[in-house]
Scaffold this motif. Structure first.
Motif, PDB file in Angstrom:
ATOM      1  N   GLN A 519      11.688   2.439 -36.244  1.00  0.00           N
ATOM      2  CA  GLN A 519      10.255   2.560 -36.518  1.00  0.00           C
ATOM      3  C   GLN A 519       9.459   1.450 -35.844  1.00  0.00           C
ATOM      4  N   ASP A 520       8.399   1.875 -35.157  1.00  0.00           N
ATOM      5  CA  ASP A 520       7.481   0.960 -34.464  1.00  0.00           C
ATOM      6  C   ASP A 520       8.173   0.130 -33.386  1.00  0.00           C
ATOM      7  N   GLY A 521       9.318   0.593 -32.903  1.00  0.00           N
ATOM      8  CA  GLY A 521       9.999  -0.119 -31.825  1.00  0.00           C
ATOM      9  C   GLY A 521      10.607  -1.436 -32.249  1.00  0.00           C
ATOM     10  N   ARG A 522      10.981  -1.560 -33.528  1.00  0.00           N
ATOM     11  CA  ARG A 522      11.608  -2.810 -33.980  1.00  0.00           C
ATOM     12  C   ARG A 522      12.973  -3.013 -33.331  1.00  0.00           C
ATOM     13  N   ASP A 523      13.663  -1.927 -33.073  1.00  0.00           N
ATOM     14  CA  ASP A 523      14.954  -1.979 -32.398  1.00  0.00           C
ATOM     15  C   ASP A 523      14.979  -0.895 -31.331  1.00  0.00           C
ATOM     16  N   ALA A 524      15.459  -1.240 -30.164  1.00  0.00           N
ATOM     17  CA  ALA A 524      15.611  -0.262 -29.083  1.00  0.00           C
ATOM     18  C   ALA A 524      16.987  -0.454 -28.474  1.00  0.00           C
ATOM     19  N   LEU A 525      17.736   0.653 -28.350  1.00  0.00           N
ATOM     20  CA  LEU A 525      19.122   0.549 -27.924  1.00  0.00           C
ATOM     21  C   LEU A 525      19.484   1.628 -26.917  1.00  0.00           C
ATOM     22  N   PHE A 526      20.482   1.322 -26.107  1.00  0.00           N
ATOM     23  CA  PHE A 526      21.197   2.334 -25.348  1.00  0.00           C
ATOM     24  C   PHE A 526      22.675   1.972 -25.398  1.00  0.00           C
ATOM     25  N   VAL A 527      23.476   2.944 -25.829  1.00  0.00           N
ATOM     26  CA  VAL A 527      24.927   2.760 -25.923  1.00  0.00           C
ATOM     27  C   VAL A 527      25.578   3.895 -25.154  1.00  0.00           C
ATOM     28  N   GLY A 528      26.480   3.564 -24.247  1.00  0.00           N
ATOM     29  CA  GLY A 528      27.129   4.621 -23.483  1.00  0.00           C
ATOM     30  C   GLY A 528      28.235   4.083 -22.601  1.00  0.00           C
ATOM     31  N   PHE A 529      28.772   4.963 -21.782  1.00  0.00           N
ATOM     32  CA  PHE A 529      29.856   4.562 -20.890  1.00  0.00           C
ATOM     33  C   PHE A 529      29.815   5.384 -19.617  1.00  0.00           C
ATOM     34  N   ALA A 530      30.343   4.790 -18.577  1.00  0.00           N
ATOM     35  CA  ALA A 530      30.519   5.441 -17.274  1.00  0.00           C
ATOM     36  C   ALA A 530      31.765   4.826 -16.664  1.00  0.00           C
ATOM     37  N   GLY A 531      32.626   5.661 -16.107  1.00  0.00           N
ATOM     38  CA  GLY A 531      33.884   5.122 -15.629  1.00  0.00           C
ATOM     39  C   GLY A 531      34.661   4.510 -16.773  1.00  0.00           C
ATOM     40  N   ASP A 532      35.271   3.361 -16.533  1.00  0.00           N
ATOM     41  CA  ASP A 532      36.134   2.742 -17.548  1.00  0.00           C
ATOM     42  C   ASP A 532      35.468   1.556 -18.239  1.00  0.00           C
ATOM     43  N   LEU A 533      34.149   1.622 -18.450  1.00  0.00           N
ATOM     44  CA  LEU A 533      33.442   0.540 -19.129  1.00  0.00           C
ATOM     45  C   LEU A 533      32.426   1.115 -20.113  1.00  0.00           C
ATOM     46  N   VAL A 534      32.495   0.629 -21.339  1.00  0.00           N
ATOM     47  CA  VAL A 534      31.562   1.017 -22.404  1.00  0.00           C
ATOM     48  C   VAL A 534      30.610  -0.153 -22.615  1.00  0.00           C
ATOM     49  N   THR A 535      29.309   0.119 -22.614  1.00  0.00           N
ATOM     50  CA  THR A 535      28.324  -0.951 -22.727  1.00  0.00           C
ATOM     51  C   THR A 535      27.251  -0.570 -23.738  1.00  0.00           C
ATOM     52  N   ALA A 536      26.870  -1.546 -24.561  1.00  0.00           N
ATOM     53  CA  ALA A 536      25.790  -1.361 -25.536  1.00  0.00           C
ATOM     54  C   ALA A 536      24.740  -2.435 -25.304  1.00  0.00           C
ATOM     55  N   VAL A 537      23.469  -2.017 -25.287  1.00  0.00           N
ATOM     56  CA  VAL A 537      22.351  -2.934 -25.068  1.00  0.00           C
ATOM     57  C   VAL A 537      21.365  -2.774 -26.221  1.00  0.00           C
ATOM     58  N   TRP A 538      20.920  -3.900 -26.769  1.00  0.00           N
ATOM     59  CA  TRP A 538      19.924  -3.898 -27.850  1.00  0.00           C
ATOM     60  C   TRP A 538      18.768  -4.803 -27.479  1.00  0.00           C
ATOM     61  N   ILE A 539      17.561  -4.363 -27.809  1.00  0.00           N
ATOM     62  CA  ILE A 539      16.352  -5.160 -27.626  1.00  0.00           C
ATOM     63  C   ILE A 539      15.616  -5.195 -28.959  1.00  0.00           C
ATOM     64  N   GLY A 540      15.119  -6.353 -29.360  1.00  0.00           N
ATOM     65  CA  GLY A 540      14.359  -6.464 -30.592  1.00  0.00           C
ATOM     66  C   GLY A 540      13.896  -7.890 -30.815  1.00  0.00           C
ATOM     67  N   ARG A 541      13.270  -8.104 -31.955  1.00  0.00           N
ATOM     68  CA  ARG A 541      12.805  -9.446 -32.317  1.00  0.00           C
ATOM     69  C   ARG A 541      13.592  -9.939 -33.525  1.00  0.00           C
ATOM     70  N   ASP A 542      13.874 -11.237 -33.556  1.00  0.00           N
ATOM     71  CA  ASP A 542      14.628 -11.790 -34.681  1.00  0.00           C
ATOM     72  C   ASP A 542      13.851 -11.699 -35.985  1.00  0.00           C
ATOM     73  N   ASP A 543      12.518 -11.734 -35.915  1.00  0.00           N
ATOM     74  CA  ASP A 543      11.712 -11.634 -37.131  1.00  0.00           C
ATOM     75  C   ASP A 543      11.446 -10.186 -37.530  1.00  0.00           C
ATOM     76  N   ASN A 544      12.048  -9.236 -36.797  1.00  0.00           N
ATOM     77  CA  ASN A 544      11.955  -7.805 -37.106  1.00  0.00           C
ATOM     78  C   ASN A 544      10.535  -7.256 -36.980  1.00  0.00           C
ATOM     79  N   LYS A 545       9.684  -7.931 -36.237  1.00  0.00           N
ATOM     80  CA  LYS A 545       8.338  -7.411 -36.022  1.00  0.00           C
ATOM     81  C   LYS A 545       8.371  -6.294 -34.981  1.00  0.00           C
TER      82      LYS A 545
END
Length: 654
Positions: A519-545
């Motif tokens: 909600q409101d872009g507090r957390d934005a993620l992409f989790v996936g894989f291609a070839g032999d590597l699985v990668t997860a990326v998270w963007i957000g603020r520590d104060d959860n704003k």
């Protein structure tokens, strides 16, 4: 006639004396226990022994040391060989009568007591260098009378076994100088890039001044405080007549060469792994870190335009070996790791478990679900886009991340089965089955848990153990059913990463993944894989704003692509997409009703109910040829009375 042994009278005499002098017996027993305790706590054969190896050296996947964690073995110091001004700097400020008194300095102790009485508090300490060495080498730093009493007992013990020069040498090896620097040799090189034998008068005085409060007085923390403390040490040296007042006044402020920032590669990974090692771990430990992948991860994170937000990235092989880990935009010793310590809402990346539960219940990617208004008690789930698309395949619902469809699918499969699917894939965080919004990722997870769950579909087995120690590889015990679980989920993950919300992450080789936005872009993620590597990326603020405009299909997907596109990836052996089914079921039909009122006046409504026979006979073409090419889904119609779905629209949120 047998005679009594001659020793009996002597034994009887000893017993009579012990009964006559019980105090002496108690005193002898106490002294014996004291000596035994001293020997156990500070063995004489270890008092002057060279520093032993301590902590762990972490080796990357190529066998090269990249970090050390835990206590470091101090470099050997010979106090007698140090220049006089280096020795006297420490003696003047810590214990100027060190060579003149025994274990305790009664004159210095009395002086400290009087000074503290005048000050109305603790302004001076009366500990000798011997006491400080004992505390650093054999005791804790607890401020208790018990520890102080032990310190007094051991100080006298040490003075009986070691010379003064030996005690001073071992003290200088054990002293802490701030910035993770233990020992005079390490501190000299860290702050001034020179050996202890080459320290100038000012440099020696500054280092001697740090011992009182190293975390506060370190020149990398407070340069002015370090210089002021250096002047106090120089004044003490002049007062003790180690140097003249003129020499003390002539000292210029030394230049500190260190910025205070530890120069270390893969600090996030090293900290993360060290907390998972046994407490008694020592020596060299081979890890799964792949330095070229770690360097790329750090470079991509440094180049990301976060606008005040934080970031986390973890990359692992399908079997769970962590190749790279970045827990934030700026590593410092002990920094908060957002990969393993931050529990945040995963948003739509959680839908992996919703759809897996449905596939386990017999669903197929080309089954039908309805994207339309939905009311569950007082809760009305909404989509990240305006309007509703009506009937669509599960493949399409997953690709555009329809929330109403995900809730219908999860309710049809059962929330308990959704939670079971998550736990089967390695999620250990609590997941409330009674929360209506559970299918939309409102429970808190770690990025590490999500990466491990998605890795199951790159490997075909579960649960994947996320680990960083080489040799700890363990093949997950359970296989994904290729027809019912693995191939259908790969179908959806490919559609999402190539045609849906995650298409900005798509690479030239097969790409699988899912976006997530809370909600409101507090957390934005992409989790996936291609070839032999699985990668997860998270963007957000520590104060959860909130972060206005943030979504998983935007910055996280682009960062994921930038990171993955620069790596050499090997293709995976994965099953083919499932063939189209002859019969298409409608999922969540029980959660649709005609003319359902959501209270949204401007929301386009779907005319319901949906008759499965009408869907099969009228809305969708029927495929009777099961040997033909797999159905890749229908062209997605626009929402009724609403705008067409546009994955590039900035307001597109899940």
């Amino acid at each position: 006639m047998n005679e009594a042994p001659a020793t009996l009278p002597e034994t009887g005499r000893l017993r009579r004396q012990m009964r006559a002098h019980p105090g002496l017996v108690v005193l002898a027993a106490v002294l014996l226990l004291l000596v035994a305790w001293q020997t156990w706590t500070a063995p004489p054969w270890k008092l002057n022994a060279p520093p032993v190896a301590a902590g762990v050296d972490l080796l990357d996947a190529n066998g090269k040391v990249f970090a050390h964690r835990g206590p470091r073995p101090s470099e050997r110091i010979d106090a007698a060989a140090l220049p006089a001004h280096v020795r006297s700097a420490f003696l003047a400020i810590e214990d100027r009568r060190f060579y003149a008194h025994g274990a305790l300095d009664y004159r210095g102790l009395a002086r400290a007591v009087l000074a503290n009485l005048r000050a109305g508090g603790v302004s001076q300490g009366g500990s000798t260098i011997t006491q400080q060495y004992v505390k650093n080498a054999f005791l804790t730093h607890d401020r208790t009378w018990t520890r102080k009493f032990k310190e007094l007992l051991l100080a006298d013990w040490v003075e009986n076994w070691m010379s003064k020069d030996q005690i001073l040498s071992r003290y200088l090896e054990k002293a802490y100088f701030g910035a993770q620097q233990t020992g005079l040799a390490a501190a000299s090189r860290f702050y001034f890039d020179r050996a202890p034998e080459d320290l100038t008068l000012g440099q020696a005085a500054m280092l001697a001044g740090l011992v009182k409060a190293p975390s506060r007085l370190a020149p990398t923390v407070d340069r002015a405080a370090a210089r002021a403390r250096m002047r106090v040490v120089l004044g003490a040296m002049a007062d003790a007549e180690f140097i003249t007042p003129a020499e003390a006044k002539a000292v210029r402020n030394p230049r500190v060469v260190s910025s205070g920032r530890p120069r270390e590669s893969a600090g996030w990974f090293a900290d993360w792994l060290y907390t998972r090692l046994p407490d008694d771990a020592t020596g060299a430990i081979r890890t799964t870190l792949e330095p070229e992948i770690q360097r790329r991860a750090e470079r991509v994170v440094d180049q990301a335009r976060l606008g005040g937000a934080e970031i986390a990235l973890i990359a692992l092989r399908p079997d769970g070996r962590v190749a790279a880990l970045v827990g934030g935009s700026d590593w410092q010793p002990g920094a908060f790791n957002r990969v393993s310590q931050a529990r945040r809402q995963p948003g739509s990346t959680f839908k992996l478990f919703d759809y897996l539960a449905a596939f386990r219940s017999g669903a197929r990617p080309d089954d039908i679900v309805v994207d339309s208004p939905l009311v569950i008690g007082d809760w009305r789930p909404s989509n990240g886009y305006r309007g509703y698309y009506g009937p669509m395949t599960l493949r399409e619902a997953f690709a555009i991340s329809s929330n109403t469809a995900a809730v219908r699918i999860a309710r049809a499969a059962g929330y308990r089965e959704v939670v079971k699917a998550a736990h089967d894939l390695g999620v250990v965080s609590p997941l409330p089955e009674d929360a209506p919004s559970l299918p939309l990722g409102t429970a808190n997870l770690t990025l590490e848990e999500l990466a491990g769950a998605y890795a199951a579909f790159a490997l075909g087995r579960y649960p994947v153990p996320v680990h960083g120690r080489a040799g700890a590889d363990k093949l997950p015990p359970n296989r994904l059913d290729q027809r019912r679980e693995w191939a259908p989920m790969l179908d959806l993950l490919w559609q999402s990463a190539n045609e849906g919300t995650g298409r900005r992450a798509s690479l030239s080789l097969p790409t699988f993944g899912k976006t997530g936005t809370t909600q409101d872009g507090r957390d934005a993620l992409f989790v996936g894989f291609a070839g032999d590597l699985v990668t997860a990326v998270w963007i957000g603020r520590d104060d959860n704003k909130p972060i206005p405009g943030a979504s998983g299909g935007q910055l996280p997907a682009r960062i994921w692509r930038n990171f993955m596109s620069g790596l050499a990836l090997k293709p995976l052996a994965i099953p083919m997409p499932p063939q189209a089914s002859r019969i298409r079921r409608v999922w969540g039909a029980e959660d649709t009703s005609e003319g359902e009122d959501t209270g949204e006046e401007d929301a386009p409504l779907i005319q319901l109910p949906i008759d499965p026979r009408a869907v099969l006979e009228g809305l969708l073409p029927r495929r009777d040829d099961r040997s033909g090419p797999p159905d890749q889904g229908l062209p997605l119609p626009p929402p009724q009375d609403g705008p067409r779905y546009d994955p590039d629209a900035p307001e597109d949120m899940e």
